[in-house]
Design an enzyme around this catalytic site. Structure first.
Site, PDB file in Angstrom:
ATOM      1  N   THR A 170      30.198 -41.458  97.999  1.00  0.00           N
ATOM      2  CA  THR A 170      30.332 -40.480  99.087  1.00  0.00           C
ATOM      3  C   THR A 170      31.778 -40.038  99.309  1.00  0.00           C
ATOM      4  OG1 THR A 170      29.996 -42.433 100.471  1.00  0.00           O
ATOM      5  CG2 THR A 170      28.227 -40.817 100.416  1.00  0.00           C
ATOM      6  N   GLU A 171      32.742 -40.725  98.662  1.00  0.00           N
ATOM      7  CA  GLU A 171      34.125 -40.246  98.642  1.00  0.00           C
ATOM      8  C   GLU A 171      34.784 -40.756  97.376  1.00  0.00           C
ATOM      9  OE1 GLU A 171      36.773 -40.981 101.928  1.00  0.00           O
ATOM     10  OE2 GLU A 171      35.227 -40.484 103.393  1.00  0.00           O
ATOM     11  N   ASN A 172      35.537 -39.873  96.716  1.00  0.00           N
ATOM     12  CA  ASN A 172      36.379 -40.285  95.600  1.00  0.00           C
ATOM     13  C   ASN A 172      37.380 -39.157  95.404  1.00  0.00           C
ATOM     14  OD1 ASN A 172      36.202 -40.422  92.034  1.00  0.00           O
ATOM     15  ND2 ASN A 172      37.134 -41.977  93.298  1.00  0.00           N
TER      16      ASN A 172
END
Ligand code: NOJ
Length: 561
Positions: free
Chosen positions: A404-406
């Site tokens: 969900t985040e990178n």
């Protein structure tokens, strides 16, 4: 180009490809695609982009109060105006549409909807803003992935309750209930809380983020306990009241670095690295995804230390059996935010003062061989993502995973030429692909961070994670796509890194894994995706020597066209 020369080059190329595919290791590049329907997304969060901090009846959040009073943030920056997304909705929608993302992860500002944190203060104009955003996304066929709470607690709640009080559980639940009822006809993917570990540790342990409580040995555990229960309660509310009619899914976004043992042949180091995973990710994931309770490593470490320190009971609170049953299984998919990898080794930490950090009994170092970024402790260690995904698969029984985040920080002055970010995405997404295709990890989605440069919390506007540059000196907050936006667009279009057919043969569309350049490649000027990291990766040059005359205006150069 003479025929004989080409044949020679083909021979060398074949040799290279053989080496390439037989000697597969963490520096090798893997070609392939993600499953159909893969959720390619991009993220933001309310306080980081919206601005309009007191517009149309919005109440202050703890981040408004903190940034307006502290001088610990570079240039005393704050989110008062930020990217002005509150007034520039159409520009944001335009960027999202141009990127052709399948999903957009954004967060709701709690105090824009409920200025005092509770339903009785409902601010319809705030609700209208999110309705416009959600409707705009759906009109463009972009799935809204909505984080209900991304750190910006209403100041009014902070003053009275605070996350160290159990009353917050019902208050949060009522806010979630309102969100499900109001937006759930269109929102089918909910994330209750973003990075509870950051809230617990940075907010209540280190105290460098609001509410700036420095109580490292005690309060992080209490706060985490309440956050877990609050998440579980919101999950059940969705399950009981909304799931049947709305048919969405709900989870929580947990942050996880990969912890690599310093020496894999020493058992104590391997155990220490596993403990590091448990202290950061397992703290929340173990109760939610496994058995409703904390990992043994936490119970053992904190329990033992507390006893020696003379506490009558462990500083780690415990769940009743009823609570465990209530918490267990309260996430439909696994959402993980990932940025970097740490090298971990065992130590025996001090006993005093008592601290979450000393409860660990390990130390972390940076990975030597990896490129640095604009944030000192976030090196680019792409192979860590593949290991992390495998660890999650093993530990939590093969859940469906969404990254969900990178993303990666570059200096704020980086405008369009962000080849470091292109290298980052190229390498990290390829590791996710390896996890999916080679290891059988159920990776369902990937969300790049972030849509545009924005208020980067304690780093202010000094660094940017954006695929779009924002000119913060311009009152229009003009947005410009960087190279990485073009690159990500192509990855989405191709659903990964496919082969192309050339005379019936599969050839890689992209290059061998390369490092972003300081100088540029001979043949493909400034984007430099193709430059080699070291003397061993000449595959691209060979490929180019053969294909460039044929493809120069074609697919091979699509990234920067
Ligand atoms: C994690 C946070 O969730 C996000 O808001 C932030 O932009 C990134 N870390 C990068 O610092």
């Amino acid at each position: 180009f003479f025929f004989r020369e080409r044949v020679k080059i083909i021979q060398i190329l074949i040799l290279f490809l053989c080496v390439h595919f037989s000697n597969f290791d963490r520096k090798m590049y893997h070609y392939g695609t993600f499953p159909e329907g893969f959720s390619w997304g991009i993220s933001s969060s309310a306080y980081q982009i919206e601005g309009g901090w007191n517009a149309d009846g919005k109440g202050p959040s703890i981040w408004d109060t903190f940034t307006q009073t502290t001088d610990t943030i570079p240039d005393k920056a704050n989110g008062n105006v930020a990217c002005e997304s509150y007034n520039r909705l159409n520009e944001d929608l335009y960027m999202l549409r141009a990127l052709r993302v399948k999903s957009y992860r954004f967060s709701l500002s709690w105090s824009r909807i409920f200025p005092d944190g509770t339903r009785k203060s409902l601010n319809q104009k705030g609700v209208d803003y999110y309705n416009r955003l959600i409707d705009g996304l759906i009109a463009y066929n972009i799935e809204p992935i909505v984080t209900i709470y991304h750190w910006d607690l209403p100041e009014a709640l902070q003053k009275v309750y605070d996350w160290d009080k159990a009353e917050m559980i019902d208050i949060f639940n009522d806010y979630c209930d309102f969100c499900f009822a109001t937006f759930g006809d269109r929102v089918k993917f909910w994330i209750t809380i973003n990075q509870p570990q950051t809230i617990g540790w940075s907010g209540y342990g280190l105290g460098n983020m609001p509410p700036n409580v420095k109580d490292p040995g005690y309060r992080p555990y209490i706060v985490a306990h309440n956050l877990i229960k609050a998440h579980a309660k919101a999950y059940h509310t969705y399950d009981d009241k909304y799931r049947q009619s709305q048919g969405g899914l709900i989870s929580i976004a947990l942050n996880a670095d990969w912890a690599e043992p310093k020496d894999v042949s020493i058992r104590r180091e391997v155990v220490a690295a596993d403990r590091a995973m448990q202290f950061q990710l397992g703290w929340f994931a173990h109760p939610i995804f496994k058995n409703g309770d904390y990992p043994d490593a936490l119970k053992w470490q904190v329990g033992n230390k507390s006893e020696i320190q003379g506490f009558p009971q462990s500083r780690l609170p415990s769940f009743t059996e009823e609570e465990k049953n209530f918490i267990k299984g309260t996430a439909d998919v696994f959402c993980v935010n990932h940025y970097t990898t740490k090298i971990v080794s065992h130590i025996t930490a001090r006993l005093s003062p008592e601290s979450y950090e000393y409860d660990w009994d390990f130390k972390e170092e940076e990975e030597n061989d990896s490129p640095t970024t604009a944030i000192p402790n976030q090196k680019v260690v792409a192979w860590g993502l593949r290991r992390l995904l495998n660890w999650i698969k093993e530990e939590y029984g093969d859940p469906e995973i969404y990254i969900t985040e990178n993303g990666v920080a570059t200096e704020a002055q980086t405008t369009w030429d962000d080849s470091d970010r292109v290298f980052f995405y190229k390498a990290y997404i390829d590791e996710a692909l390896k996890a999916y295709e080679l290891d059988g990890v159920t990776v369902k989605g990937y969300i790049a961070t972030s849509l545009m440069d924005s208020f980067e919390w304690l780093n202010g506007y000094k660094v940017g994670f954006g695929l779009h540059h924002v000119d913060f000196s311009n009152p229009n907050r003009s947005r410009t796509p960087k190279y990485s936006a073009h690159f990500y667009y192509n990855i989405i279009k191709d659903n990964g890194f496919p082969f192309v057919l050339y005379f019936g043969q599969k050839v890689p569309f992209w290059s061998h894994l390369t490092r972003a350049p300081s100088s540029t490649c001979l043949l493909c000027p400034p984007h430099g995706l193709w430059q080699t990291t070291n003397g061993t990766s000449y595959g691209f040059l060979l490929t180019m020597a053969f294909f460039l005359p044929l493809f120069h205006k074609g697919q091979l150069c699509a990234v920067h066209d």
